[in-house]
Motif scaffolding. Structure first.
Motif, mmCIF file in Angstrom:
data_model
loop_
_atom_site.group_PDB
_atom_site.id
_atom_site.type_symbol
_atom_site.label_atom_id
_atom_site.label_comp_id
_atom_site.label_asym_id
_atom_site.label_seq_id
_atom_site.Cartn_x
_atom_site.Cartn_y
_atom_site.Cartn_z
ATOM 1 N N ILE A 88 0.821 -1.213 0.000
ATOM 2 C CA ILE A 88 0.000 0.000 0.000
ATOM 3 C C ILE A 88 0.856 1.264 0.000
ATOM 4 C CG2 ILE A 88 -1.583 1.358 1.442
ATOM 5 C CD1 ILE A 88 -3.155 -1.191 1.951
ATOM 6 N N PRO A 89 1.876 1.402 0.867
ATOM 7 C CA PRO A 89 2.721 2.612 0.796
ATOM 8 C C PRO A 89 3.461 2.737 -0.536
ATOM 9 C CG PRO A 89 3.048 1.469 2.888
ATOM 10 C CD PRO A 89 2.240 0.546 2.021
ATOM 11 N N ILE A 90 3.918 1.604 -1.088
ATOM 12 C CA ILE A 90 4.641 1.660 -2.370
ATOM 13 C C ILE A 90 3.734 2.192 -3.471
ATOM 14 C CG2 ILE A 90 5.755 0.268 -4.160
ATOM 15 C CD1 ILE A 90 6.768 -1.583 -1.962
ATOM 16 N N VAL A 91 2.490 1.689 -3.521
ATOM 17 C CA VAL A 91 1.540 2.148 -4.545
ATOM 18 C C VAL A 91 1.287 3.647 -4.413
ATOM 19 C CG1 VAL A 91 -0.836 1.967 -5.381
ATOM 20 C CG2 VAL A 91 0.424 -0.105 -4.793
ATOM 21 N N LEU A 92 1.110 4.124 -3.180
ATOM 22 C CA LEU A 92 0.851 5.548 -2.963
ATOM 23 C C LEU A 92 2.010 6.402 -3.458
ATOM 24 C CD1 LEU A 92 -0.793 5.501 0.583
ATOM 25 C CD2 LEU A 92 -1.911 6.010 -1.584
ATOM 26 N N VAL A 93 3.229 5.981 -3.165
ATOM 27 C CA VAL A 93 4.408 6.759 -3.587
ATOM 28 C C VAL A 93 4.516 6.760 -5.110
ATOM 29 C CG1 VAL A 93 6.930 6.806 -3.580
ATOM 30 C CG2 VAL A 93 5.693 6.409 -1.447
ATOM 31 N N VAL A 94 4.358 5.600 -5.726
ATOM 32 C CA VAL A 94 4.490 5.487 -7.182
ATOM 33 C C VAL A 94 3.455 6.344 -7.896
ATOM 34 C CG1 VAL A 94 4.205 3.903 -9.138
ATOM 35 C CG2 VAL A 94 5.598 3.227 -7.171
ATOM 36 N N ILE A 95 2.207 6.262 -7.458
ATOM 37 C CA ILE A 95 1.146 7.018 -8.130
ATOM 38 C C ILE A 95 1.318 8.514 -7.912
ATOM 39 C CG2 ILE A 95 -1.336 7.495 -8.039
ATOM 40 C CD1 ILE A 95 -1.834 4.539 -7.848
ATOM 41 N N THR A 96 1.760 8.911 -6.731
ATOM 42 C CA THR A 96 2.002 10.337 -6.473
ATOM 43 C C THR A 96 3.082 10.872 -7.410
ATOM 44 O OG1 THR A 96 1.403 10.062 -4.138
ATOM 45 C CG2 THR A 96 2.637 12.033 -4.727
ATOM 46 N N LEU A 97 4.163 10.120 -7.572
ATOM 47 C CA LEU A 97 5.249 10.565 -8.465
ATOM 48 C C LEU A 97 4.769 10.664 -9.917
ATOM 49 C CD1 LEU A 97 8.255 8.511 -7.009
ATOM 50 C CD2 LEU A 97 7.809 10.968 -6.750
ATOM 51 N N ILE A 98 3.961 9.690 -10.348
ATOM 52 C CA ILE A 98 3.448 9.733 -11.726
ATOM 53 C C ILE A 98 2.568 10.956 -11.931
ATOM 54 C CG2 ILE A 98 1.896 8.574 -13.358
ATOM 55 C CD1 ILE A 98 2.930 5.917 -12.267
ATOM 56 N N LEU A 99 1.709 11.246 -10.975
ATOM 57 C CA LEU A 99 0.848 12.426 -11.091
ATOM 58 C C LEU A 99 1.655 13.715 -11.109
ATOM 59 C CD1 LEU A 99 -2.261 11.662 -8.854
ATOM 60 C CD2 LEU A 99 -2.182 11.873 -11.335
ATOM 61 N N MET A 100 2.724 13.758 -10.333
ATOM 62 C CA MET A 100 3.579 14.952 -10.335
ATOM 63 C C MET A 100 4.192 15.181 -11.709
ATOM 64 S SD MET A 100 5.563 14.763 -6.662
ATOM 65 C CE MET A 100 4.692 15.084 -5.115
ATOM 66 N N LEU A 101 4.644 14.103 -12.348
ATOM 67 C CA LEU A 101 5.206 14.231 -13.689
ATOM 68 C C LEU A 101 4.138 14.617 -14.708
ATOM 69 C CD1 LEU A 101 7.547 11.083 -13.719
ATOM 70 C CD2 LEU A 101 8.251 13.491 -13.579
ATOM 71 N N LEU A 102 2.963 14.041 -14.568
ATOM 72 C CA LEU A 102 1.885 14.283 -15.528
ATOM 73 C C LEU A 102 1.326 15.695 -15.424
ATOM 74 C CD1 LEU A 102 -0.010 13.040 -17.685
ATOM 75 C CD2 LEU A 102 -1.529 12.413 -15.810
ATOM 76 N N LEU A 103 1.093 16.155 -14.194
ATOM 77 C CA LEU A 103 0.466 17.467 -13.984
ATOM 78 C C LEU A 103 1.471 18.588 -13.787
ATOM 79 C CD1 LEU A 103 -2.464 16.376 -11.618
ATOM 80 C CD2 LEU A 103 -2.525 16.730 -14.097
ATOM 81 N N ARG A 104 2.777 18.258 -13.770
ATOM 82 C CA ARG A 104 3.843 19.254 -13.575
ATOM 83 C C ARG A 104 3.596 20.065 -12.308
ATOM 84 N NH1 ARG A 104 1.997 17.345 -18.617
ATOM 85 N NH2 ARG A 104 3.354 18.000 -20.322
ATOM 86 N N SER A 105 3.205 19.370 -11.257
ATOM 87 C CA SER A 105 2.823 20.046 -10.020
ATOM 88 C C SER A 105 3.154 19.140 -8.834
ATOM 89 C CB SER A 105 1.323 20.353 -10.034
ATOM 90 O OG SER A 105 0.859 20.705 -8.759
ATOM 91 N N ILE A 106 3.273 19.755 -7.663
ATOM 92 C CA ILE A 106 3.452 18.996 -6.424
ATOM 93 C C ILE A 106 2.183 19.037 -5.576
ATOM 94 C CG2 ILE A 106 4.695 18.923 -4.217
ATOM 95 C CD1 ILE A 106 7.180 19.856 -5.671
ATOM 96 N N VAL A 107 1.570 20.218 -5.509
ATOM 97 C CA VAL A 107 0.394 20.395 -4.655
ATOM 98 C C VAL A 107 -0.776 19.537 -5.141
ATOM 99 C CG1 VAL A 107 -1.331 22.042 -3.832
ATOM 100 C CG2 VAL A 107 1.083 22.695 -3.932
ATOM 101 N N ALA A 108 -1.127 19.658 -6.419
ATOM 102 C CA ALA A 108 -2.288 18.938 -6.955
ATOM 103 C C ALA A 108 -2.172 17.424 -6.761
ATOM 104 C CB ALA A 108 -2.497 19.278 -8.429
ATOM 105 N N PRO A 109 -1.051 16.788 -7.132
ATOM 106 C CA PRO A 109 -0.963 15.330 -6.942
ATOM 107 C C PRO A 109 -1.124 14.895 -5.486
ATOM 108 C CG PRO A 109 0.748 16.067 -8.438
ATOM 109 C CD PRO A 109 0.113 17.298 -7.874
ATOM 110 N N ILE A 110 -0.515 15.627 -4.551
ATOM 111 C CA ILE A 110 -0.638 15.244 -3.137
ATOM 112 C C ILE A 110 -2.089 15.332 -2.690
ATOM 113 C CG2 ILE A 110 -0.040 15.920 -0.779
ATOM 114 C CD1 ILE A 110 2.724 16.691 -1.825
ATOM 115 N N LEU A 111 -2.759 16.433 -3.050
ATOM 116 C CA LEU A 111 -4.174 16.586 -2.683
ATOM 117 C C LEU A 111 -5.023 15.477 -3.303
ATOM 118 C CD1 LEU A 111 -4.677 20.446 -3.035
ATOM 119 C CD2 LEU A 111 -4.575 19.123 -0.914
ATOM 120 N N LEU A 112 -4.770 15.175 -4.572
ATOM 121 C CA LEU A 112 -5.572 14.172 -5.276
ATOM 122 C C LEU A 112 -5.373 12.776 -4.690
ATOM 123 C CD1 LEU A 112 -4.990 15.474 -8.910
ATOM 124 C CD2 LEU A 112 -7.110 15.634 -7.588
#
Length: 733
Positions: free
Chosen positions: A551-575
């Motif tokens: 579960i922690p690994i999945v959360l970290v991986v998906i957060t990093l992918i969203l950061m790359l996709l949305l070019r943002s840090i705030v939005a991926p963490i909130l999402l």
């Protein structure tokens, strides 16, 4: 001027013919894939297994015992306990019938090793025969043959087939509907939903064809993966693959079809519309599919082979779903053009860009206006509502369930186990197997007999007529021909069989096995304790470990992918935080439903893990559908209006996709297994919650309230609006 006006169509016609040929070629290729992979639907069960020890890590005691036990037996057989019960003491005629049963089973074609003698109960009202079934491939058929034979028992005798072979057969029967019923139910439900969504009889058929060609390709690849020994699959992995591919392929199709319909309004030529729709769809489909694949591949960190196999197996399905949605579906729709939407064909509108998405989605325009008017109260209410059920989720029980509770509605094996416990020690026929050095036998027997949950102890012996030699307290009053037999040794080791007082799948039996392992550590450090009870315990321990690690690994991986996709840090963490809240709230609802409505005794530890992987990965799927469109619009008109337009454009497709995916996962409930029904509810309810409340209100309201700072630290967070010229610059993108 006249010449140029007449030459344009002439130059365009060859291009259109080339496009038609290319589209037709893609469709033919995928039909070939379906024709090749289709026959493997009926063959997938050939490379699957439902034996728990096949999925345990190699380091576990249960696995080692299962691998070494053949050193003491000629074959790795599964014991079937043939149990008979009567209201009165068994008569001579009834006992004679029981004595004749092994020969009757042989005549009926049942393959088994030497049967045990008839074992009467102390009260004389029951008797059992242990039949070691020697052919694992025909185990279910042999059990059914035995059950058919004992239906002809003399009047007054009630017969049951239980034990490991009985439970394995019931499990096989429960999974029997995966290849046919499950798929038919899923496709029928999806077809009805698509018919309502599109109001067209043609389009749903093409979308379902896209799902089926993807599934055929996935089944073909997975069969060869399993046949080569790369993955180990069981019935639940097989069922999840079917549902996941159909659901994901349909979701991607909904996204593409929505884009294609928009493009047909803005473009008169169907191939120009196809090009525009494909360009608008490839990023969100590739990004969402890639995110799901990354989340699924995190399961490779599992100890349990069943969890580990689900990663590459399901990822393979997602890859095929993406490929079919970006090749077969666009090609098929391009060949059909506007006719595919009949009778509600989209008409070309040269002012479509001016009208915007609001012109075509009045419902979502109203929802977007409502969210934009009061964003803060809306997201606060959503947060509090989810938080209440997040707290309830702490009561979710996932410590495992008894084997006799796995098949819903009861089974002959579970009923037989209850009857067995009324007349014999609960663990009769399903002993704990202990492999240890022969020199430690006496000390080990003394240690084991100190345990309250132990009924008897015996050592396996090929010289003994009964196959075992009772030892310790159990050795009293044993006939000389058995007492004088020698234990079977292999490399200086012996195999002891410990009959437990409690049913093998009970918590009391599990506690006894755990205590046995602790006791033996001091008197025989090399001792290994296995058997069905130990295997179930080791499976639960490994599943709990997998849940804590993955579960922690999945959360970290998906957060990093969203950061790359949305070019943002705030939005991926909130999402990701919102998606996690949605998942936990779903578990909270499931806690109430399972405990108070369905009266389930608990859940397997893999249920919340699978639910998490699917809900988080698929929830992020919808997030990507929404937020990539929001970012696209925000680059043109600013964050808040971009959020509004993005919600209007994607609200309908996300909700439709959520309903379709929920319906497909709900189809898992046709398999009468507690695991499948629980997973079906969690994923179906969670997807609906995520696709409606979370994506329609919570996320848009929070983004509206935060404004452009949600894109921090990208340049978009510093500018309310980016001009078209700036939009063309790579750093802005």
């Amino acid at each position: 001027m006249p010449s140029s006006s007449t030459s344009a169509p002439t130059q365009q016609r060859p291009k259109n013919w080339l496009r038609v040929l290319l589209a037709a070629a893609l469709v033919i290729v995928w039909i070939g894939v379906a024709g090749t992979g289709g026959p493997y639907f009926g063959k997938i069960s050939e490379v699957s297994t439902n034996s728990s020890t096949d999925f345990l890590p190699a380091s576990s005691d249960s696995t080692k015992v299962a691998q070494q036990i053949t050193d003491f037996y000629d074959s790795d057989s599964a014991p079937a306990i043939i149990l008979f019960e009567s209201d009165q003491k068994l008569s001579k005629e009834q006992n004679a019938y029981l004595q004749s049963l092994p020969e009757k089973f042989k005549d009926a074609g049942v393959a088994f090793d030497q049967a045990s003698p008839v074992i009467p109960s102390e009260d004389g009202k029951a008797a059992q025969i242990v039949i070691p079934l020697s052919d694992p491939e025909a185990l279910a058929d042999n059990v059914e043959t035995i059950r058919s034979e004992i239906e002809n028992a003399p009047e007054g005798l009630e017969g049951y087939v239980t034990g490991p072979a009985g439970f394995a057969s019931d499990l096989t029967q429960a999974f029997a509907g995966i290849d046919g019923i499950l798929l038919l139910v899923a496709l029928a439900v999806v077809f009805v939903i698509l018919l309502i969504v599109y109001r067209s009889p043609i389009l749903p058929l093409i979308v379902l064809m896209s799902s089926m060609v993807a599934l055929s390709g996935a089944i073909f690849v997975v069969w060869h993966m399993a046949d080569a020994g790369w993955v180990k699959i069981n019935g639940q992995v097989q069922g999840i693959l079917l549902i996941l591919v159909v659901g994901a392929a349909t979701d991607y199709a909904l996204l593409y079809v929505a884009r294609y319909r928009e493009a047909l309004i803005a473009h008169q030529n169907r191939f120009a519309a196809t090009k525009a729709a494909w360009r608008g769809s490839i990023e969100p489909i590739a990004a969402s599919g890639g995110t799901v694949i990354a989340g699924l591949l995190c399961l490779l960190f599992s100890e349990l082979a069943s969890n580990k196999a689900l990663g590459p197996v399901a990822a393979t399905g997602i890859v095929l779903a993406m490929l079919a949605s970006l090749t077969f579906l666009p090609a098929a729709l391009a060949l059909c053009g506007r006719a595919v939407f009949w009778p509600a064909r989209p008409r070309f509108d040269c002012h479509a860009v001016e009208h915007g998405v609001e012109h075509d989605s009045k419902l979502w325009t109203k929802i977007a206006d409502f969210v934009a008017a009061k964003p803060r109260p809306i997201w606060i209410v959503c947060f509090v509502g989810l938080a209440i059920f997040v707290v309830v989720s702490t009561g979710f029980k996932a410590e495992g369930v008894r084997q006799s509770d796995l098949v819903l509605g009861g089974s002959q094996a579970s009923t037989g186990q209850e009857v067995l416990a009324e007349h014999f020690p609960g663990g009769s026929g399903t002993p704990a197997n202990v492999i240890l050095p022969a020199a430690d036998e006496a000390k080990a027997v003394d240690a084991i007999e100190q345990l309250a949950g132990v009924s008897s102890v015996a050592v396996v012996s090929q010289d003994s007529p009964s196959g075992t030699i009772p030892v310790g307290e159990s050795a009293k009053n044993v006939p000389p021909m058995i007492a004088n037999a020698q234990p079977t040794e292999s490399n200086g080791r012996i195999l002891m069989q410990v009959t437990l007082s409690d049913p093998a799948d009970s918590q009391a039996a599990t506690d006894t096995v755990v205590q046995m392992r602790e006791k033996l550590k001091s008197v025989s450090p090399d001792a290994l304790v296995g058997g069905d009870t130990a295997s179930d315990h080791d499976t639960i321990v490994s599943a709990q470990r997998d849940r804590a690690v993955i579960i922690p690994i999945v959360l970290v991986v998906i957060t990093l992918i969203l950061m790359l996709l949305l070019r943002s840090i705030v939005a991926p963490i909130l999402l990701v935080v919102i998606t996690l809240m949605s998942y936990l709230a779903t578990l909270g609802i499931a806690t109430l439903v399972f405990d108070h409505l369905f009266k389930f005794p608990g859940a397997d530890p893999s249920v919340p893990l699978y639910g998490f992987v699917f809900l988080v990965a698929l929830g992020i799927d919808y997030t990507i559908f929404l937020m990539t469109r929001v970012r696209e619009e925000s680059l043109k008109i600013g964050t808040r209006p971009g959020m509004r337009r993005g919600l209007i454009a994607t609200g309908g497709v996300i909700t439709s996709a959520g309903i379709v995916l929920a319906a497909t996962f709900a189809a898992l409930a046709v398999i009468p297994l507690m695991f499948m029904v629980q997973l079906a509810f969690i994923v179906a309810f969670g997807v609906l919650l995520d696709a409606t409340l979370v994506r329609a209100f919570f996320v848009p309201a929070l983004v509206e309230d935060i404004g452009r700072k949600v894109w921090w630290p990208s340049r978009l967070s510093k500018e309310e609006r980016v001009s078209p010229n700036e939009f063309d610059r790579p750093e802005v993108r």
